[in-house]
Design a protein around this motif. Structure first.
Motif, PDB file in Angstrom:
ATOM      1  N   VAL A 130      43.725  53.265  56.986  1.00 50.18           N
ATOM      2  CA  VAL A 130      42.351  53.009  56.543  1.00 50.18           C
ATOM      3  C   VAL A 130      41.988  51.536  56.667  1.00 50.18           C
ATOM      4  CG1 VAL A 130      40.775  53.064  54.573  1.00 50.18           C
ATOM      5  CG2 VAL A 130      42.276  55.016  55.026  1.00 50.18           C
ATOM      6  N   ASP A 131      42.835  50.650  56.152  1.00 47.41           N
ATOM      7  CA  ASP A 131      42.512  49.223  56.192  1.00 47.41           C
ATOM      8  C   ASP A 131      42.444  48.709  57.625  1.00 47.41           C
ATOM      9  OD1 ASP A 131      42.389  49.173  53.449  1.00 47.41           O
ATOM     10  OD2 ASP A 131      44.383  48.292  53.164  1.00 47.41           O
ATOM     11  N   LYS A 165      30.188  51.330  64.727  1.00 46.25           N
ATOM     12  CA  LYS A 165      29.801  52.421  63.832  1.00 46.25           C
ATOM     13  C   LYS A 165      30.504  53.697  64.301  1.00 46.25           C
ATOM     14  CE  LYS A 165      25.954  55.235  62.203  1.00 46.25           C
ATOM     15  NZ  LYS A 165      24.501  55.534  62.300  1.00 46.25           N
ATOM     16  N   VAL A 193      39.250  58.513  56.057  1.00 44.03           N
ATOM     17  CA  VAL A 193      38.449  57.845  57.084  1.00 44.03           C
ATOM     18  C   VAL A 193      37.162  58.612  57.334  1.00 44.03           C
ATOM     19  CG1 VAL A 193      38.356  57.300  59.554  1.00 44.03           C
ATOM     20  CG2 VAL A 193      40.358  56.647  58.231  1.00 44.03           C
ATOM     21  N   ALA A 200      34.778  58.482  54.082  1.00 46.66           N
ATOM     22  CA  ALA A 200      34.107  57.213  53.822  1.00 46.66           C
ATOM     23  C   ALA A 200      32.899  57.004  54.723  1.00 46.66           C
ATOM     24  CB  ALA A 200      35.097  56.063  53.996  1.00 46.66           C
ATOM     25  N   ARG A 201      32.930  57.647  55.912  1.00 43.84           N
ATOM     26  CA  ARG A 201      31.857  57.428  56.889  1.00 43.84           C
ATOM     27  C   ARG A 201      31.007  58.675  57.112  1.00 43.84           C
ATOM     28  NH1 ARG A 201      32.143  51.800  58.098  1.00 43.84           N
ATOM     29  NH2 ARG A 201      34.283  51.217  57.591  1.00 43.84           N
ATOM     30  N   ASP A 256      39.183  49.886  59.167  1.00 37.84           N
ATOM     31  CA  ASP A 256      38.053  49.116  58.631  1.00 37.84           C
ATOM     32  C   ASP A 256      38.002  47.715  59.242  1.00 37.84           C
ATOM     33  OD1 ASP A 256      37.271  51.221  57.046  1.00 37.84           O
ATOM     34  OD2 ASP A 256      38.182  50.438  55.207  1.00 37.84           O
ATOM     35  N   GLU A 257      39.166  47.109  59.432  1.00 42.25           N
ATOM     36  CA  GLU A 257      39.211  45.764  60.010  1.00 42.25           C
ATOM     37  C   GLU A 257      38.681  45.757  61.446  1.00 42.25           C
ATOM     38  OE1 GLU A 257      42.505  42.305  61.104  1.00 42.25           O
ATOM     39  OE2 GLU A 257      42.997  43.873  59.634  1.00 42.25           O
ATOM     40  N   LEU A 273      36.613  47.938  62.790  1.00 33.82           N
ATOM     41  CA  LEU A 273      35.182  48.236  62.764  1.00 33.82           C
ATOM     42  C   LEU A 273      34.371  46.984  62.425  1.00 33.82           C
ATOM     43  CD1 LEU A 273      35.145  51.705  60.946  1.00 33.82           C
ATOM     44  CD2 LEU A 273      35.142  51.243  63.406  1.00 33.82           C
ATOM     45  N   ARG A 274      34.862  46.197  61.453  1.00 34.59           N
ATOM     46  CA  ARG A 274      34.162  44.959  61.099  1.00 34.59           C
ATOM     47  C   ARG A 274      34.238  43.949  62.241  1.00 34.59           C
ATOM     48  NH1 ARG A 274      36.786  45.807  56.103  1.00 34.59           N
ATOM     49  NH2 ARG A 274      38.397  44.324  56.727  1.00 34.59           N
TER      50      ARG A 274
END
Length: 235
Positions: free
Chosen positions: A36-37, A49, A69, A72-73, A40-41, A43-44
């Protein structure tokens, strides 16, 4: 084309994000243990998206984080129907030894699960992913290809120097050899292979050096049967 990835968790399963370019929609491939982390990293970092998760097969090390995952989206997960039960009952894909190591782990399906089929073309995030059903490691194993870019996400079908193990429930050695012959050998040598574990490779390199593909090609040329070669990989 933007493809970024990282090896997730104790199993070092390669998780990828795929997009036409930075700042656009993307697809996530195989979010495994503790992914997950890392997702997210990425994606940022690339301002992406996600619109879907696609899964090469249902083994725990590839689907561990799929529910969080997706949740959350609010995006769907795609998996072959022959492996769908592993999303909520991962023990079905374990050996007795693995069951002792990972007993007590519970997973759940994402809210939205869509099923893959051989030859389907997924039009997601501005991409066209071709689905190849490649059983042998599991019954529902698939590979994803981006034909125009000559890229293959092979899951645990094909690795640099090896192939997926077939000694777990749902695995079958003759079947994985048929999948390799039908789905890998016909591809151009330039095809980049992004596997479920380990470094990337190419079809040409594996055709020339992988003991399985090389033996297969040699045996086909000599008229002999299926090859017998070195060790396999995967959970």
């Amino acid at each position: 084309m933007l493809i970024a990835g990282f090896p997730a968790g104790a199993f070092q399963t390669n998780c990828y994000v795929v997009a036409p370019a930075a700042g656009e929609e993307c697809v996530i491939v195989d979010p495994g243990q503790d992914a997950v982390d890392g997702v997210d990293e990425l994606l940022r970092e690339h301002r992406l998206k996600p619109v879907a998760v696609v899964l090469t097969h249902g083994h725990l090390d590839h689907v561990w984080s799929v529910a969080p995952v997706c949740g959350a989206r609010d995006i769907p997960a795609w998996i072959h129907p022959d492996d769908r039960d592993l999303l909520s009952d991962p023990a079905k894909g374990w050996s007795d030894t693995s069951a002792q190591l990972f007993g007590g782990i519970t997973l759940s399906e994402p809210d939205d699960v869509k099923e893959l089929s051989d030859g389907a073309v997924l039009k997601l995030a501005g991409l066209e992913l071709v689905v190849d059903h490649t059983p042998g490691h599991t019954r529902g194993s698939v590979s994803f290809r981006l034909p125009e870019d000559e890229i293959m996400f092979s899951g645990d079908l094909l690795f640099a120097g090896s192939i997926g193990r077939t000694d777990l429930p749902g695995g079958d050695y003759p079947t994985i050899l048929r999948s390799l012959a039908a789905k890998c050998l016909p591809l151009p040598d330039e095809t980049i292979v992004l596997p479920g574990h380990g470094p990337q490779t190419t079809i040409g390199r594996e055709r020339a050096t992988n003991p399985y593909l090389k033996a297969f090609s040699d045996d086909l040329a000599s008229g002999e049967g299926a090859p017998h070669a070195g060790p396999t990989r995967g959970i």
